[in-house]
Design an enzyme around this catalytic site. Sequence first.
Site, mmCIF file in Angstrom:
data_model
loop_
_atom_site.group_PDB
_atom_site.id
_atom_site.type_symbol
_atom_site.label_atom_id
_atom_site.label_comp_id
_atom_site.label_asym_id
_atom_site.label_seq_id
_atom_site.Cartn_x
_atom_site.Cartn_y
_atom_site.Cartn_z
ATOM 1 C CD GLN A 1 -37.816 9.849 48.157
ATOM 2 O OE1 GLN A 1 -37.859 10.943 48.717
ATOM 3 N NE2 GLN A 1 -38.705 9.472 47.269
ATOM 4 C CE LYS B 1 -39.292 14.215 47.825
ATOM 5 N NZ LYS B 1 -39.584 12.995 48.575
ATOM 6 C CG ASP C 1 -42.408 12.462 53.457
ATOM 7 O OD1 ASP C 1 -42.821 13.129 52.499
ATOM 8 O OD2 ASP C 1 -41.426 11.696 53.403
HETATM 9 N N1 GUN Z 1 -41.705 8.032 47.625
HETATM 10 C C1 GUN Z 1 -42.704 8.357 46.767
HETATM 11 N N2 GUN Z 1 -43.375 9.441 47.219
HETATM 12 C C2 GUN Z 1 -42.781 9.806 48.374
HETATM 13 C C3 GUN Z 1 -43.020 10.854 49.304
HETATM 14 O O1 GUN Z 1 -43.939 11.682 49.174
HETATM 15 N N3 GUN Z 1 -42.185 10.908 50.379
HETATM 16 C C4 GUN Z 1 -41.179 9.996 50.560
HETATM 17 N N4 GUN Z 1 -40.428 10.108 51.653
HETATM 18 N N5 GUN Z 1 -40.940 9.005 49.723
HETATM 19 C C5 GUN Z 1 -41.734 8.916 48.628
#
Ligand code: GUN
Length: 307
Positions: free
Chosen positions: A100, A56, A123
Amino acid sequence: MVKIAKLIDGNRISKDIKNEITEEVKELKETRDFVPGLSVILVGENPASKVYVGSKQKGCDEVGFKSETIKMEENVSTDDVLEELEKLNKREDVHGILVQLPLPPQINKAKVLEAIYPDKDVDGFHPVNMGRLVAQQECLVPATPSGIIEMLKRENITMKGKNATVVGHSEIVGKPVSLLLLNEWATVSICHIETGDLKMHTIDADILVVATGVPYLIKGDMVKEGAVVIDVGMNRITRDKASRELLEWRKNDFETKGATLIGDVDFLRVEPKASHISPVPGGVGPMTIAMLLKNTLKAAKNIAGIK
Ligand code: GUN
């Protein structure tokens, strides 16, 4: 003659999206001295989470965003995370906030997700954004589901009037992608672990989205001729767990990394029947980052009042 499905190339589509974002960011910098910013909170040492957060961050660098990762110890409390979020909510240079997942067990995930200011919730996991999605209001939509819809649109695949079956009912993928398909006027079936006869639903699907984390769940005889198959699964298979067929097919991965990544769909059996199929890796995976970046740009423009 064996019919070969058209591979949906998530790497190419996500590159196109990132190029579009880069252009827009350049213009925002030049004309308004404005730079979108993303803050990521990473709690603990989960190795997969570290890899995802790294990707990211790299994505942000590629398109010219400002970004930071706030690393917190594995044993922090819910209040510690809430305190950090409060600061980020107030900061004017932070337009997107992401925590996350998964979080360590002592942390109240719902409380944490609800503490993010909804307009910075890139998100799209805040109940306000989920509610807005149900109500078909303007909102931030989770990245993987919106990436799937973007893939279908950019491949000129019609959703209106089609039978769409979604296998998996998670908050991150299954539920939101079902709503998005419904909003595009598909007739949607949602299957899950308690679905009695999975094949009954998958065989009818013009568009089949699979997000379960179960390798080989979708076999060749479960898919309709000409279906569009979107495989969201990400299963790491080590050499000791691989079939002879997989060892041969992914020989290079096993030799260089000792493991390979496969989806939830038995690709070698399903691909000849499908009209389009997204591979793993190189399908939905790269779309998730691209759409997160798109959400961050959207949040930044909204907050700054830029059309
Ligand atoms: N863990 C697995 N997929 C995601 C996601 O799309 N966003 C976040 N914040 N954590 C994750």
